[in-house]
Design a protein around this motif. Structure first.
Motif, short mmCIF file in Angstrom:
data_model
loop_
_atom_site.label_atom_id
_atom_site.label_comp_id
_atom_site.label_asym_id
_atom_site.label_seq_id
_atom_site.Cartn_x
_atom_site.Cartn_y
_atom_site.Cartn_z
N MET A 1 0.90 -1.29 -0.04
CA MET A 1 0.07 -0.10 0.03
C MET A 1 0.89 1.20 0.14
O MET A 1 1.79 1.50 0.90
CB MET A 1 -1.00 -0.22 1.16
CG MET A 1 -1.67 1.28 1.36
SD MET A 1 -3.13 0.76 2.80
CE MET A 1 -3.95 2.08 2.38
N LYS A 2 0.69 2.02 -0.90
CA LYS A 2 1.61 3.48 -0.97
C LYS A 2 1.20 4.21 -0.01
O LYS A 2 -0.15 4.39 0.54
CB LYS A 2 1.15 3.92 -2.29
CG LYS A 2 1.56 3.30 -3.55
CD LYS A 2 1.18 4.39 -4.60
CE LYS A 2 1.67 3.81 -6.05
NZ LYS A 2 1.31 4.53 -7.11
N PRO A 3 2.01 5.14 0.52
CA PRO A 3 1.52 5.97 1.62
C PRO A 3 0.87 7.08 1.06
O PRO A 3 1.16 7.66 -0.36
CB PRO A 3 3.03 6.54 2.07
CG PRO A 3 4.05 6.07 1.18
CD PRO A 3 3.70 4.96 0.31
N VAL A 4 0.06 7.70 1.80
CA VAL A 4 -0.63 8.86 1.21
C VAL A 4 -0.42 9.96 1.49
O VAL A 4 -0.33 10.47 2.72
CB VAL A 4 -2.47 8.72 1.55
CG1 VAL A 4 -3.18 9.86 1.07
CG2 VAL A 4 -2.78 7.11 1.35
N GLY B 1 -0.22 15.56 -2.73
CA GLY B 1 0.16 15.57 -4.19
C GLY B 1 0.20 14.15 -4.80
O GLY B 1 0.31 13.96 -5.89
N ILE B 2 -0.28 13.18 -4.21
CA ILE B 2 -0.49 11.77 -4.67
C ILE B 2 -1.61 11.71 -5.62
O ILE B 2 -2.78 12.40 -5.74
CB ILE B 2 -0.92 10.79 -3.41
CG1 ILE B 2 -0.77 9.45 -3.91
CG2 ILE B 2 -2.30 10.71 -2.79
CD1 ILE B 2 -0.79 8.40 -3.01
N GLN B 3 -1.50 10.94 -6.78
CA GLN B 3 -2.53 10.82 -7.81
C GLN B 3 -3.86 10.09 -7.17
O GLN B 3 -3.70 9.18 -6.40
CB GLN B 3 -2.02 9.94 -8.82
CG GLN B 3 -2.82 9.76 -9.82
CD GLN B 3 -2.53 8.87 -10.99
OE1 GLN B 3 -1.31 8.39 -11.03
NE2 GLN B 3 -3.21 8.87 -11.97
N ALA B 4 -4.86 11.09 -7.12
CA ALA B 4 -5.98 10.62 -6.30
C ALA B 4 -6.64 9.21 -6.69
O ALA B 4 -7.05 8.49 -5.67
CB ALA B 4 -7.30 11.53 -6.87
N THR B 5 -6.34 8.66 -7.98
CA THR B 5 -6.63 7.30 -8.30
C THR B 5 -5.77 6.23 -7.70
O THR B 5 -6.22 5.09 -7.62
CB THR B 5 -6.77 7.21 -9.81
OG1 THR B 5 -5.57 7.52 -10.20
CG2 THR B 5 -7.79 7.83 -10.35
N SER B 6 -4.71 6.65 -6.98
CA SER B 6 -3.77 5.83 -6.25
C SER B 6 -4.05 5.61 -4.80
O SER B 6 -3.50 4.63 -4.06
CB SER B 6 -2.29 6.35 -6.41
OG SER B 6 -1.88 6.60 -7.68
N ILE B 7 -4.96 6.13 -4.45
CA ILE B 7 -5.37 6.01 -2.93
C ILE B 7 -6.55 4.89 -2.77
O ILE B 7 -7.50 4.87 -3.11
CB ILE B 7 -6.20 7.44 -2.41
CG1 ILE B 7 -5.16 8.54 -2.58
CG2 ILE B 7 -6.54 7.08 -0.95
CD1 ILE B 7 -5.86 10.00 -2.08
N GLU B 8 -5.75 3.82 -2.25
CA GLU B 8 -6.67 2.63 -2.18
C GLU B 8 -7.94 2.67 -1.36
O GLU B 8 -7.70 3.15 -0.31
CB GLU B 8 -5.68 1.40 -1.64
CG GLU B 8 -4.39 1.07 -2.86
CD GLU B 8 -3.66 0.05 -2.17
OE1 GLU B 8 -4.05 -0.80 -1.31
OE2 GLU B 8 -2.47 -0.21 -2.85
N PRO C 1 -3.95 15.26 -8.83
CA PRO C 1 -3.26 15.08 -7.49
C PRO C 1 -4.50 15.46 -6.31
O PRO C 1 -5.30 15.87 -6.69
CB PRO C 1 -2.41 16.24 -7.39
CG PRO C 1 -2.94 17.34 -8.44
CD PRO C 1 -3.55 16.43 -9.47
N ALA C 2 -4.19 14.68 -5.26
CA ALA C 2 -5.20 15.11 -4.00
C ALA C 2 -4.22 15.66 -2.89
O ALA C 2 -3.06 15.39 -2.78
CB ALA C 2 -5.70 13.46 -3.57
#
Length: 80
Positions: free
Chosen positions: A1-4, A7-14, A52-53
């Motif tokens: 799981m990627k750290p949130v 600027g993280i890509q919004a679709t990457s937030i599991e 980005p989020a």
């Protein structure tokens, strides 16, 4: 799981369940929010959902929402 992080890509937030205000206008000009597993809140542009989020702590969001309720930002929409 990627750290949130910011600027993280919004679709990457599991597991993010995005929602927007009922007051959103018909053309979709608003932001969407998702509660994160650590209690934080991610915010994204509803017109650019894969962009980005920005990530805020619960305390930061409480302060923002209370400020909005208190009218601290009313001058930003004056004459709107």
């Amino acid at each position: 799981m990627k750290p949130v992080t910011n600027g993280i890509q919004a679709t990457s937030i599991e597991g993010a369940v995005w929602r927007k205000s009922r007051r959103s206008n018909p053309s979709g000009n608003c932001v969407e929010l998702a509660v994160l597993s650590d209690g934080g809140v991610a915010v994204r542009n509803s017109r650019f959902t894969s962009g980005p989020a920005l990530v805020y702590t619960r305390d930061e969001m409480v302060a923002f929402v209370q400020g909005a309720k208190d009218g601290d930002f009313d001058d930003l929409i004056a004459g709107h």
